[in-house]
Design an enzyme around this catalytic site. Structure first.
Site, short mmCIF file in Angstrom:
data_model
loop_
_atom_site.label_atom_id
_atom_site.label_comp_id
_atom_site.label_asym_id
_atom_site.label_seq_id
_atom_site.Cartn_x
_atom_site.Cartn_y
_atom_site.Cartn_z
CG ASP A 13 2.30 -1.71 6.53
OD1 ASP A 13 3.51 -1.61 6.28
OD2 ASP A 13 1.55 -2.48 5.91
CG ASP A 64 9.49 15.67 6.69
OD1 ASP A 64 9.11 14.52 7.00
OD2 ASP A 64 10.35 16.31 7.34
CD GLU A 115 3.94 3.36 4.26
OE1 GLU A 115 3.03 3.78 3.53
OE2 GLU A 115 3.86 2.29 4.90
O1 G3I Z 1 1.69 1.50 -12.88
C1 G3I Z 1 0.81 2.62 -12.78
C2 G3I Z 1 1.09 3.59 -13.90
O2 G3I Z 1 0.81 3.00 -15.14
C3 G3I Z 1 0.24 4.86 -13.69
O3 G3I Z 1 0.58 5.82 -14.65
C4 G3I Z 1 0.52 5.41 -12.31
C5 G3I Z 1 -0.32 6.65 -12.01
O4 G3I Z 1 -1.42 6.43 -11.20
O5 G3I Z 1 0.22 4.43 -11.34
C6 G3I Z 1 1.01 3.27 -11.44
O6 G3I Z 1 0.60 2.36 -10.45
C7 G3I Z 1 0.90 2.68 -9.12
C8 G3I Z 1 1.63 1.49 -8.52
O7 G3I Z 1 1.89 1.74 -7.17
C9 G3I Z 1 2.94 1.19 -9.24
O8 G3I Z 1 3.94 2.06 -8.89
C10 G3I Z 1 -0.38 2.95 -8.36
O9 G3I Z 1 -1.00 4.12 -8.83
C11 G3I Z 1 -0.08 3.10 -6.88
O10 G3I Z 1 -1.29 3.19 -6.15
C12 G3I Z 1 0.72 1.93 -6.38
O11 G3I Z 1 1.16 2.22 -5.09
C13 G3I Z 1 1.56 1.15 -4.27
C14 G3I Z 1 0.90 1.35 -2.91
O12 G3I Z 1 1.38 0.38 -2.00
C15 G3I Z 1 -0.62 1.25 -2.98
O13 G3I Z 1 -1.03 0.00 -3.33
C16 G3I Z 1 3.07 1.21 -4.12
O14 G3I Z 1 3.70 0.84 -5.35
C17 G3I Z 1 3.54 0.28 -3.03
O15 G3I Z 1 4.91 0.50 -2.81
C18 G3I Z 1 2.76 0.54 -1.74
O16 G3I Z 1 3.15 -0.40 -0.79
C19 G3I Z 1 2.64 -0.21 0.51
C20 G3I Z 1 1.89 -1.48 0.89
O17 G3I Z 1 0.75 -1.58 0.09
C21 G3I Z 1 1.54 -1.52 2.36
N1 G3I Z 1 2.70 -1.25 3.18
C22 G3I Z 1 3.32 0.01 2.87
C23 G3I Z 1 3.81 0.04 1.45
C24 G3I Z 1 4.56 1.31 1.13
O18 G3I Z 1 3.75 2.43 0.98
O1 9MR Z 2 -0.38 3.27 7.18
C1 9MR Z 2 -0.83 2.76 5.95
C2 9MR Z 2 0.33 2.67 4.98
O2 9MR Z 2 1.27 1.74 5.44
C3 9MR Z 2 -0.17 2.32 3.60
O3 9MR Z 2 0.87 2.44 2.65
C4 9MR Z 2 -1.30 3.23 3.18
C5 9MR Z 2 -1.90 2.88 1.86
O4 9MR Z 2 -2.36 1.60 1.82
O5 9MR Z 2 -2.32 3.21 4.14
C6 9MR Z 2 -1.91 3.64 5.42
O6 9MR Z 2 -2.98 3.55 6.30
C7 9MR Z 2 -3.97 4.53 6.16
C8 9MR Z 2 -5.20 3.94 5.49
O7 9MR Z 2 -4.93 3.53 4.18
C9 9MR Z 2 -6.35 4.93 5.51
N1 9MR Z 2 -6.64 5.39 6.84
C10 9MR Z 2 -5.48 6.00 7.49
C11 9MR Z 2 -4.33 5.01 7.58
C12 9MR Z 2 -3.16 5.61 8.33
O8 9MR Z 2 -2.80 6.85 7.85
#
Ligand code: G3I
Ligand code: 9MR
Length: 583
Positions: A183, A551, A560
């Site tokens: 993003d 992929d 990502e």
């Molecule tokens: O800690 C729980 C664990 O107890 C549980 O068993 C497991 C199963 O659901 O989930 C774990 O939590 C997860 C958490 O990451 C920790 O790893 C959540 O489900 C999961 O939704 C969460 O994902 C994060 C994601 O954003 C959504 O919020 C990722 O860590 C994080 O790296 C990712 O970061 C995103 C940014 O929001 C936006 N930019 C892109 C970036 C990379 O994808």
């Molecule tokens: O592109 C977004 C990515 O960087 C985030 O990790 C992800 C989860 O927050 O969301 C992606 O954006 C999607 C959004 O959550 C839902 N609509 C489609 C977007 C692009 O695929």
């Protein structure tokens, strides 16, 4: 004699089969880049062969080594069986392929010193490709050059961040920094651990990085390349502090995610959103560490170390005065407009952030009151570092500076070492029983969003354990994690773009997807297998934890890229490279 001729003929027919670059059912899984001459060399075979394997010269003309497969091992996730091809004793430098009768041969790999140097450098260079508010000229970016984008000189104060002096709608400048991931936003929490991981790499191996140049516009400056790159994001982080009270905005973001458009066309309004305790503490920790690291470069960057230090102290003080300003996006959206729906990076429990900030401030200043402000071991167990759990970052810093602790901290050292070694042992427990001889495979819970980041961070932990104990087994475990990421895993992918014979071509990465170039930006570690499949993309090949990888650009939950995962990979790849080549 006769047996050996038959054996040879069998293998001769293999010359016609191709390596499994494209075939999804490749059965020979190994580090696709290769191996160190004196290091362990393991390939995993996921189909039954006839019991033997051979190493051939890359042109398949000469058999150079023959061994017996061991096994089978059984995957506790899928129940599938695997066999081990161990050719560690073969040490001759060169380019090779591995063959098992009846199966496709592997792609070519190398045995040579510094076998991971290129991928480590590429993963570091990837941070340059993530830079915003700048043009990327061809000289440095090659075919991935791009125009100036995201000036971030007119960023709005979101109502959630409004104060008397900076009411909602006030315009501030917050340029620079790295795009977080696929993003176009910037998040302090994730920036903190990312920059700190890179600064830790510098602190752990200063001599190596004092001599490493990377091809970025600053090369030729008096700073090491690694620090020039870290500086790009540190300068941005400094803009995220409210000068009036020291609190730090949680993120700089559009209200919702931009579409898949090139960065210069992604022009939606940008905001800084609510000051949070978590962001302020991660900021305090990172800036305190930066003050320590950049002190050495006072002549080149006059006043910068002091600027970092002052910022860190102010952020710490704000966090102490506001210990529960959690970042809760849902709550924010109930109260304010516009709704913010981009990444949250929120945490409900901030004990670890307090510990990390306190320790970094203590180590940089020597002021024991920071150390005494927290309980160093709130629980017996040590946990792996991640953006949401930064306690172990504090432990790394204490271990690194073990020689200069003051009396208040010295008693912590012995229990810390003991706990840390048992933590590292715990990560590795049962590895020899796993199907890919990979510590990752010990626990299904490693397979979260960003599982490859978990793997790289584990590798970093093993390198610290190696440093603490001098035990070779920990270096081998770090290498096993690197092998896993570069191909010794059930998906058959090397997970770093551009490095390996089968690598991700469609990462969820707006920069790569919209640049008109076939190959994605190189040197990026994708998130990796994640059975939770939060993106709900069609086409995942499996729901098994270590196979649930797709992929496809649709798959943000497995494909990502993100700066924190890349930083951990940079640490692991360089760390292994430096330690192994010093042997
Ligand atoms: O800690 C729980 C664990 O107890 C549980 O068993 C497991 C199963 O659901 O989930 C774990 O939590 C997860 C958490 O990451 C920790 O790893 C959540 O489900 C999961 O939704 C969460 O994902 C994060 C994601 O954003 C959504 O919020 C990722 O860590 C994080 O790296 C990712 O970061 C995103 C940014 O929001 C936006 N930019 C892109 C970036 C990379 O994808
Ligand atoms: O592109 C977004 C990515 O960087 C985030 O990790 C992800 C989860 O927050 O969301 C992606 O954006 C999607 C959004 O959550 C839902 N609509 C489609 C977007 C692009 O695929």
């Amino acid at each position: 004699m006769a047996k050996s001729i038959i054996f040879h003929l069998l293998f001769a027919s293999l010359a016609l089969t191709s390596c499994s670059t494209q075939a999804p059912k490749g059965t020979i899984h190994l580090n696709q880049l290769g191996f160190y001459p004196k290091g362990p060399k393991i390939a995993i075979i996921s189909a039954e062969g006839d019991g033997a394997f051979s190493i051939f010269s890359a042109d398949l003309k000469k058999e150079v080594f023959r061994g017996q497969l061991k096994g089978p091992q059984t995957s506790s996730f899928s129940g599938k069986k695997t066999w081990i091809a161990d050719f560690s004793e073969f040490r001759e430098e060169g380019a090779y392929k591995l063959a098992v009768s009846g199966l496709d041969t592997s792609c070519a790999f190398e045995i040579k010193p510094a076998v991971h140097r290129q991928v480590a450098e590429a993963a570091l260079k990837a941070f340059y490709f993530q830079r915003m508010s700048t043009e990327l000229p061809e000289q440095y970016a090659g075919q991935w050059s791009r125009p100036f984008s995201h000036p971030d000189t007119s960023v709005l104060i979101h109502p959630s961040a409004a104060t008397e002096k900076r009411p909602a709608g006030t315009i501030i400048a917050s340029p620079g920094g790295w795009y977080d991931a696929g993003d176009y936003n910037k998040y302090i929490v994730n920036s903190g651990i990312t920059v700190s991981t890179l600064l830790s790499l510098y602190e752990d191996f200063p001599d190596y990085f004092d001599h490493l140049t990377i091809s970025i516009p600053e090369s030729g400056s008096a700073l090491p390349g690694l620090l020039d790159e870290a500086l790009w994001n540190l300068r941005w982080m400094l803009t995220m502090q409210d000068p009036d009270d020291g609190g730090v905005y949680h993120k700089c973001t559009t209200a919702g995610f931009e579409g898949f458009v090139p960065p210069q066309q992604a022009t939606s309004p940008r905001y800084v959103v609510q000051k949070s305790t978590q962001a302020s503490l991660d900021f305090a920790a990172t800036l305190a560490q930066a003050a320590r690291v950049f002190r050495k470069f006072e002549a080149e960057l006059p006043g910068f170390a002091d600027q970092c230090m002052n910022a860190a102290v102010k952020a710490w003080q704000w966090a102490k005065a506001n210990p529960a300003a959690l970042y809760d996006q849902q709550k924010i959206n109930e109260q304010f407009d516009p709704d913010i729906t981009t990444g949250a990076y929120g945490g409900r429990e901030l004990e670890d952030e307090f510990i990390w900030a306190a320790v970094e401030l203590y180590i940089t200043t020597g002021d024991e009151h920071y150390f005494k402000a927290v309980e160093l071991f709130p629980e017996e167990e040590i946990t792996l570092q991640s953006w949401g759990d930064v306690r172990t970052m504090a432990y790394y810093t204490l271990l690194r500076h073990a020689g200069s602790l003051t009396p208040a901290a010295q008693p912590a050292l012995f229990p810390l070492k003991k706990r840390f070694i048992s933590f590292a042992d715990g990560l590795a427990r049962n590895t020899e029983k796993t199907a890919y001889l990979a510590p990752m495979e010990n626990e299904a819970r490693n397979y979260v969003w960003g599982s490859n980041g978990v793997c790289a961070n584990q590798g970093m932990a093993f390198l610290y354990a190696c440093r603490l104990t001098n035990e070779e087994k920990f270096l081998d475990l770090a290498l096993a994690n690197l092998d896993y990421l570069l191909g010794r895993n059930p998906t058959g992918y090397s997970f770093v773009t551009g490095y390996g014979s089968r690598t991700p071509m469609h990462p969820h990465h707006r920069l790569s997807e919209t640049d008109g170039v076939e190959n994605p930006v190189p040197g990026l570690l994708v998130g990796g297998p994640n059975p939770h499949q939060q993106d709900k993309c069609p086409g995942y090949p499996s729901q098994v934890p270590d196979e649930s990888y797709l992929d496809d650009v649709c798959s943000y939950a497995s494909n990502e890229i993100a700066i924190n995962w890349n930083a951990a990979f940079v640490y692991l790849a360089f760390g292994v490279e430096i330690v192994r080549n010093n042997e």
